[in-house]
Structures are given as C-alpha cells and as structure tokens.
Motif scaffolding. Structure first.
Motif, PDB file in Angstrom:
ATOM      1  N   HIS A 447      44.239  42.677  42.380  1.00 34.09           N
ATOM      2  CA  HIS A 447      43.442  42.780  41.153  1.00 34.09           C
ATOM      3  C   HIS A 447      44.361  42.835  39.929  1.00 34.09           C
ATOM      4  O   HIS A 447      44.252  42.043  38.992  1.00 34.09           O
ATOM      5  CB  HIS A 447      42.560  44.034  41.255  1.00 34.09           C
ATOM      6  CG  HIS A 447      41.830  44.373  40.003  1.00 34.09           C
ATOM      7  ND1 HIS A 447      42.359  45.198  39.026  1.00 34.09           N
ATOM      8  CD2 HIS A 447      40.621  43.990  39.545  1.00 34.09           C
ATOM      9  CE1 HIS A 447      41.508  45.314  38.029  1.00 34.09           C
ATOM     10  NE2 HIS A 447      40.440  44.593  38.320  1.00 34.09           N
ATOM     11  N   VAL A 487      33.688  46.605  47.465  1.00 32.55           N
ATOM     12  CA  VAL A 487      33.850  46.724  46.012  1.00 32.55           C
ATOM     13  C   VAL A 487      35.255  46.293  45.606  1.00 32.55           C
ATOM     14  O   VAL A 487      35.448  45.498  44.680  1.00 32.55           O
ATOM     15  CB  VAL A 487      33.584  48.178  45.553  1.00 32.55           C
ATOM     16  CG1 VAL A 487      33.858  48.337  44.071  1.00 32.55           C
ATOM     17  CG2 VAL A 487      32.152  48.565  45.875  1.00 32.55           C
ATOM     18  N   ALA A 488      36.238  46.780  46.347  1.00 31.34           N
ATOM     19  CA  ALA A 488      37.626  46.435  46.017  1.00 31.34           C
ATOM     20  C   ALA A 488      37.855  44.930  46.136  1.00 31.34           C
ATOM     21  O   ALA A 488      38.473  44.305  45.268  1.00 31.34           O
ATOM     22  CB  ALA A 488      38.569  47.191  46.939  1.00 31.34           C
ATOM     23  N   THR A 490      35.640  42.555  45.933  1.00 29.01           N
ATOM     24  CA  THR A 490      34.912  41.823  44.894  1.00 29.01           C
ATOM     25  C   THR A 490      35.642  41.932  43.557  1.00 29.01           C
ATOM     26  O   THR A 490      35.722  40.963  42.808  1.00 29.01           O
ATOM     27  CB  THR A 490      33.473  42.369  44.756  1.00 29.01           C
ATOM     28  OG1 THR A 490      32.948  42.530  46.055  1.00 29.01           O
ATOM     29  CG2 THR A 490      32.603  41.448  43.958  1.00 29.01           C
ATOM     30  N   ASN A 491      36.180  43.106  43.276  1.00 23.64           N
ATOM     31  CA  ASN A 491      36.935  43.263  42.022  1.00 23.64           C
ATOM     32  C   ASN A 491      38.161  42.367  42.003  1.00 23.64           C
ATOM     33  O   ASN A 491      38.508  41.776  40.987  1.00 23.64           O
ATOM     34  CB  ASN A 491      37.363  44.721  41.828  1.00 23.64           C
ATOM     35  CG  ASN A 491      36.236  45.514  41.200  1.00 23.64           C
ATOM     36  OD1 ASN A 491      35.369  44.947  40.533  1.00 23.64           O
ATOM     37  ND2 ASN A 491      36.225  46.813  41.437  1.00 23.64           N
ATOM     38  N   GLN A 492      38.798  42.265  43.156  1.00 18.98           N
ATOM     39  CA  GLN A 492      39.971  41.393  43.256  1.00 18.98           C
ATOM     40  C   GLN A 492      39.556  39.935  43.002  1.00 18.98           C
ATOM     41  O   GLN A 492      40.209  39.204  42.261  1.00 18.98           O
ATOM     42  CB  GLN A 492      40.587  41.541  44.643  1.00 18.98           C
ATOM     43  CG  GLN A 492      41.822  40.696  44.845  1.00 18.98           C
ATOM     44  CD  GLN A 492      42.419  40.851  46.234  1.00 18.98           C
ATOM     45  OE1 GLN A 492      41.773  41.362  47.141  1.00 18.98           O
ATOM     46  NE2 GLN A 492      43.644  40.426  46.394  1.00 18.98           N
ATOM     47  N   LYS A 494      37.046  38.911  41.263  1.00 20.42           N
ATOM     48  CA  LYS A 494      36.722  38.732  39.838  1.00 20.42           C
ATOM     49  C   LYS A 494      38.007  38.536  39.019  1.00 20.42           C
ATOM     50  O   LYS A 494      38.079  37.666  38.158  1.00 20.42           O
ATOM     51  CB  LYS A 494      35.970  39.975  39.345  1.00 20.42           C
ATOM     52  CG  LYS A 494      34.944  39.676  38.270  1.00 20.42           C
ATOM     53  CD  LYS A 494      34.079  40.877  38.014  1.00 20.42           C
ATOM     54  CE  LYS A 494      34.533  41.568  36.751  1.00 20.42           C
ATOM     55  NZ  LYS A 494      33.912  42.854  36.522  1.00 20.42           N
ATOM     56  N   ALA A 495      39.025  39.341  39.332  1.00 23.32           N
ATOM     57  CA  ALA A 495      40.290  39.226  38.591  1.00 23.32           C
ATOM     58  C   ALA A 495      40.970  37.887  38.896  1.00 23.32           C
ATOM     59  O   ALA A 495      41.515  37.239  38.003  1.00 23.32           O
ATOM     60  CB  ALA A 495      41.208  40.384  38.968  1.00 23.32           C
TER      61      ALA A 495
END
Ligand code: COA
Length: 628
Positions: A447, A487-488, A490-492, A494-495
């Motif tokens: 991320h 969640v982790a 998905t955040n990665q 997105k980044a």
C-alpha cells in the motif's frame, strides 16, 4: 497526492532540486533564501549544497567590475539571454553532489550472487548464439542468391552505408525465432534507431535473404512497433524496401485486421501529415503491398536494375494478358523516374542511393539539440557484476540499490521518501549526464510503496524528467483467504490503482527494464508493455507471465483443479518456456533482450534520442499532400 499536500508544499520550497525554483524567475534574493533553507536542511541532516551553489552562481551570473575602487556585481543573467543555460548548469552541478550509494558486495551476498552469476552465464551464452544465428539471415544459399545472382548488398552492409558511424540501437533482433510457422530470423526485417546526417532516425529494412523479404505476421508487428516508436518519439523514418510483399500462405494473419499490413501505410500517411518525415529507398522488389511504402513516402530513391515497383510482376502479367514483359519495363527505376513519377531520385548504384538518402535527411531543416553531455562520471562499481545481481528466480533478488550503484553516474542517487514504503525505491540520478527519475522494485508493491510510487511519478511528470522503471515484480499474488485480510488487500489494490493511473497519465518519456520478474498486476504499475513505455527491454533472466512456473501448483490448488504430478510437470515445463525472455522477445512483447552489462549504454542511447523530440519545424495545421 492529496493526503500529503501539506508535507509536499514544504518539500517544494525547501529543496534546490526543484526545477520550479531554478527557472526563469531566479534572482539574488531567492538565492539568499535558498542558501538559508539549505543551511536549515543541513541542520536536519540533508546534504549541504550552499557553498557549491554560491561559487557556481557567482561564476555564471555575475560579472565583477572594479569602479572607483569598489567592486560592482553586474548581473549577467539579466543582460545576456544565453545565461539561461545557467539553469541546466546548476542542475548538472547539483546532481554531482547527490549522495553516493554503497554498492559494495558483502560476504552475506556471496551465495546468491554466485548462483545468479551461473544462471546469467547460461543466458548470455544463449543470447550470443542467437545473435550469431540471426546475423546469418536466411542462410548461406539465400545469401549467395542475394549477392551473386541478384547483385544486391546484404541488409547490414546497406545500413552501414546509410547510417553515421557510431551507435545503433537495434530493436527486437530475436523477433520471429521459434514461431508456430517456423524460425524467421529477425522477422525478415531489421528495425532500429541510428543517426543519419546527425539526426536520429528509425530504420525499417527488409532482409531479402529471408524468403525474398516477404512479410510474415511477426514482420508486420515488428514494422508497426518501429513506426510506433517513430510516432512516440517523433523520429524520421527511413524504409529500405526489398520485399515480395505478403507471405501468401499466411495472408489471413497479415491482411484483414486493423493492426495488420495496411496499418503500415496508414501510419506513413499520418506521420507525414504531422511533420514526421518518411523516406524510402527501393533497393529490391516492392511487389503488391510492398509497393505502397515507396509511393507513399515523402521522398523516394530507387536503385537502377535492382529496384522494381509493381503490383504484379512479369509472371502474373503473362498469365493475365499473355504479354511478355521485363521487370525493368514493368516497374524499373528508369520507368518510375521518367514516366510514372513514383520516385524522386534515380540512383545508379546502391552506394549512390544511400548517399542520396543521407542528403535528404540533411534537408529536413531540423534544429538539432545541443551536444549531448560527455563529462559525466562512470559508476564506481563494475557493470559486469550486474550478472550476479540478475535474479535467477524472485527468491534470489538482492537489494536493488546494488543494481542502481552500477547504473547511475558516479553511483549517485538522491532518494525520495527513503523511509516510507521501502519495498519500492524512488529517487533522482543522472545516467550518462541525463537527469532521470528512477522507480525500482525492492520487494512487494505494498500500500505505502504504491502511494510513494504514485507520488514520485507525478513529481517527475511535473518536472519533465524521464522515468526509468527497473521492474522485478513478485510472482506470488496476495490471495484473500480470510475476511480480516480482505480490507488490507483491498487497500493495497486501491493504492496500486493510484500508481497505475499515475504511470498511465505521465506524459514524460519512460523506459522500462525488466531485470527479474514481470508478473501479474504489479507489472502494470511498473510500466509494463500495455502502459506504453517509450522503450521496454528485458534482461535475459527475465520472466514474463501471469504466474511463475514455480507457483503454478498453488494456482491450480486454488482453482480446485488439482492435477496429478505428470500433468503438473508438463504444465510447469510449458510455463518455463512461455515465460522466458527469449519467448517474449521473439513475439515482440518488448523491444529486445539486452545483456545486464549493456543496460547503462542502452538507457543512455534512449535518453539521447528523447532529446531530439520537439525540434521539428512542423505545422500540423497545414497538412501538405506530398504525393500526387
Ligand atoms: N509468398 C510466399 N513465398 C514467397 C513469396 C510470397 N509472396 N515470394 C517469394 N517467396 C519465396 C519463394 O518461393 C522462395 O522460396 P524458397 O527459398 O523456399 O525457394 C523465396 O521466397 C525466395 O524467392 P525467389 O524468387 O527464389 O527469390 P528472388 O530473390 O529471386 O525473388 C521476389 C524474390 C520476391 C522478387 C520473387 O520471389 C517474387 O516476385 N515473388 C512474388 C511476389 C508476389 O507476387 N507477391 C504478391 C504478394 S501479395
């Protein structure tokens, strides 16, 4: 970018490296402020440029005049426009003060280094064997037919006569090897970039020793890629045409689709209309489709007795009309120079034709960029050691800074966000005297690493600095096995999406070197082929694929499609072959395989080529019809 707005605005006003500080509005007050800021930053542990800058600033901008015993500083920069050169001088000077990387190999690296080295030796041997093979073109019999019976020069000798002495950047020399329809050495046509009368030009030259220079599907792709490079970098194109047209047995893969043969002629028209010169030399047969290349070029030279341009040759005329005709009467140089007007210059010999093409390029009214830098420092560490840093497998990856220290001038590197997202290394350096931004994998694209990459790519774009991507992406994709991990992950994602968007939208020139893995989604963020880098080269050890051969069993397991050992072995062997650098390059998924030790030279050539770009006196609004 948004979340770091405040931090970044401070960054902008606090560094010398920012181009916005050093351009037109540079003045004495600002210089003093810069000095102050530099001292402050030094207190925070940043390098101190103040003394060097003061010395350089005085030397370049001030004239000392002694008047009535007093020293007056006369601001040269306000009086002489040529002092705008000062900006680039300062920039060059400052980059020389970048921190030096420690590239020394440590005992702890030895085991991995040696294993990589052994692997690189095997690949280098294969590289040299293939190079020897493609240089023989269509083989001895075809060479004899070409030189003795048809009295023509070999394609590499033609290029020697056309190009200035010096460096040539040949593109995709291994294209066409191991195709489903056989081995087509160099895809039957040589492409690349070389200087003609001092101007970087793209060349596309048929090799008639390979099946009469006929165009195979892979040759279409190679020609279109060379034209793409000409379009993207605004380079004149020179075609050395010696081709029997389409390779007829494969016509369905050459003729009908958008990116098939016709696109070559479309590109020629578009390039000409946008001011990118198109020059053709007819040094052999231009039959059927091949005939459009010279007839659509801005200027065409044709060699007597050797060159012919027609839609169908004498055998077809005989079959259709019963008439006997000679190639010379039907479409020789004399006929086209005197009667059809298809050509502009008649050349008695091949030598004369290439001289003529060189003279045409000399008439392009092109402002050449100032001389390329020559006073750069060499890296402190041997380029040959890159062979031991080229990972035989992702698990054999060593610290990327060891690679950087063997590529950049003086092994210097000004790192950006050194403590954040450390699995991606970003920063500025010079390569062969050119300022570049470097984005290099040093582990997983996490991320934070992705946000940092996105930020840095935007900085380079804002400052008009070319970006070098050193790609080595990991083969084992993160898989969401638990909800808590979702969640982790998905955040990665997105980044990574943010970095991918920044790379796609950056308009500065980009060069991608795949030094290890080019796997899955992370390869997009590292400017893979579909992200239009101006050039993309592979090291021979590189692997290109959705999954690594070593991880195929994991994927099959996830699919619930567990195979028995024999099937798994076959699958692995297939992936081993399909993901190799030589498989990729034969299909032109890249611009060529380069030896690790040549990387700095190749990047330097590409950076020199970029410098020529905006200097055509073109008027796209005035579209001239060059051919009647
Ligand atoms: N498609 C497939 N194969 C072709 C070909 C084509 N269009 N044109 C030539 N070849 C093959 C020949 O069969 C020969 O194959 P071989 O080495 O296995 O015997 C090889 O290419 C070389 O041809 P050859 O005629 O011996 O060589 P050359 O140098 O004396 O002449 C040409 C080359 C291209 C001038 C001549 O072959 C020719 O006129 N070909 C026909 C061109 C044509 O009509 N094209 C229409 C395409 S749309």
């Amino acid at each position: 970018m948004r979340c770091e707005l405040a931090a970044r605005s401070r960054w902008f006003t606090g560094r010398f490296g920012s181009r916005s500080r050093l351009t037109s509005s540079f003045g004495f007050k600002e210089y003093q402020k810069m000095q102050q800021e530099s001292c402050n930053s030094n207190k925070r542990g940043q390098p101190n440029y103040a003394t060097d800058v003061r010395r350089l600033w005085t030397a370049n901008t001030c004239l000392k005049i002694h008047f009535l015993g007093k020293t007056i500083l006369w601001m040269k920069i306000l009086c002489f426009p040529h002092n705008l050169m000062f900006n680039s001088l300062v920039r060059t000077y400052l980059t020389k003060a970048y921190p030096v990387l420690n590239g020394k190999l440590q005992p702890i690296h030895q085991h991995v280094f040696e294993s990589n080295l052994q692997n690189s030796m095997i690949h280098s041997k294969r590289y040299l064997e293939l190079m020897k093979r493609v240089q023989k073109g269509g083989g001895e019999k075809a060479i004899l037919r070409h030189t003795q019976r048809n009295r023509k020069l070999l394609v590499r000798d033609r290029l020697r006569l056309l190009l200035d002495k010096g460096e040539i950047l040949e593109l995709s020399p291994f294209a066409g090897l191991g195709m489903p329809y056989g081995d087509i050495p160099a895809a039957g046509c040589l492409t690349g970039i070389g200087k003609v009368s001092g101007v970087w030009c793209v060349f596309i030259a048929n090799d008639a020793t390979v099946k009469g220079g006929t165009v195979y599907p892979v040759a279409v792709k190679k020609q279109l890629r060379a034209q793409d490079i000409a379009i993207q970098n605004r380079l004149p194109c020179i075609y050395l045409v010696d081709s029997g047209g389409a390779f007829l047995p494969l016509q369905a893969d050459i003729f009908p689709d958008k990116n098939h043969g016709g696109r070559t002629f479309y590109n020629e028209a578009i390039m000409s209309a946008t001011g990118i010169p198109q020059v053709a030399v007819v040094c052999g047969s231009c039959t059927a489709g091949g005939a459009y290349i010279p007839t659509m070029a801005d200027e065409t030279v044709m060699v007597d007795k050797i060159g012919t341009i027609f839609l169908a040759g004498p055998p077809l005329v005989k079959a259709a009309t019963g008439e006997d005709s000679s190639p010379e009467d039907l479409g020789g140089a004399t006929m086209h120079a005197k009667v059809s007007g298809c050509i502009d210059h008649f050349a008695a010999t091949e030598e004369e034709a290439y001289k003529c093409a060189r003279n045409i390029i000399a008439t392009l009214n092109l402002e050449l960029p100032p001389n390329m830098p020559t006073d750069f420092e060499e890296p402190l560490y041997a380029a040959e050691e890159l062979n031991g840093l080229a990972p035989r497998d992702y698990a054999y990856t060593l610290d990327i800074k060891l690679v950087l220290s063997r590529l950049t001038d003086g092994s210097k590197f000004l790192e950006f966000k050194a403590l954040f997202g450390t699995t991606l290394i970003t920063g500025f350096a010079q390569i062969k005297g050119h300022l570049v931004g470097i984005v290099a994998n040093n582990g997983e694209l996490t991320h934070n690493a992705s946000l940092k990459g996105s930020h840095f790519v935007q900085l380079c774009d804002q400052r008009n600095i070319p970006i070098i991507f050193l790609q080595n992406t990991r083969p084992n994709v993160t898989v969401t096995r638990t909800l808590s991990k979702a969640v982790a992950v998905t955040n990665q994602l997105k980044a990574q999406g943010s970095m991918i968007a920044s790379v796609a939208c950056a308009t500065v020139p980009k060069i991608t070197i795949v030094i290890g893995g080019c796997y899955g989604g992370e390869s997009f963020a590292m400017c893979g082929r579909s992200f239009d880098p101006n050039f993309l080269f592979l090291w021979p050890n590189a692997r290109i694929g959705l999954v690594s051969p070593n991880h195929c069993s994991e994927f099959l397991e996830i699919d619930g499609n567990i195979q028995d050992d024999a099937q798994l072995k076959t699958m692995k062997e297939m992936l081993e072959d399909e993901t190799s650098a030589f498989h990729s390059t034969s299909r032109i998924w890249d611009d060529g395989v380069i030896l690790p030790a040549d990387t700095r030279t190749v990047i330097g050539q590409c950076l020199n080529i970029f410098k020529q770009e905006p200097r055509f006196h073109s008027h796209p609004e005035r579209q001239v019809t060059l051919r009647i």
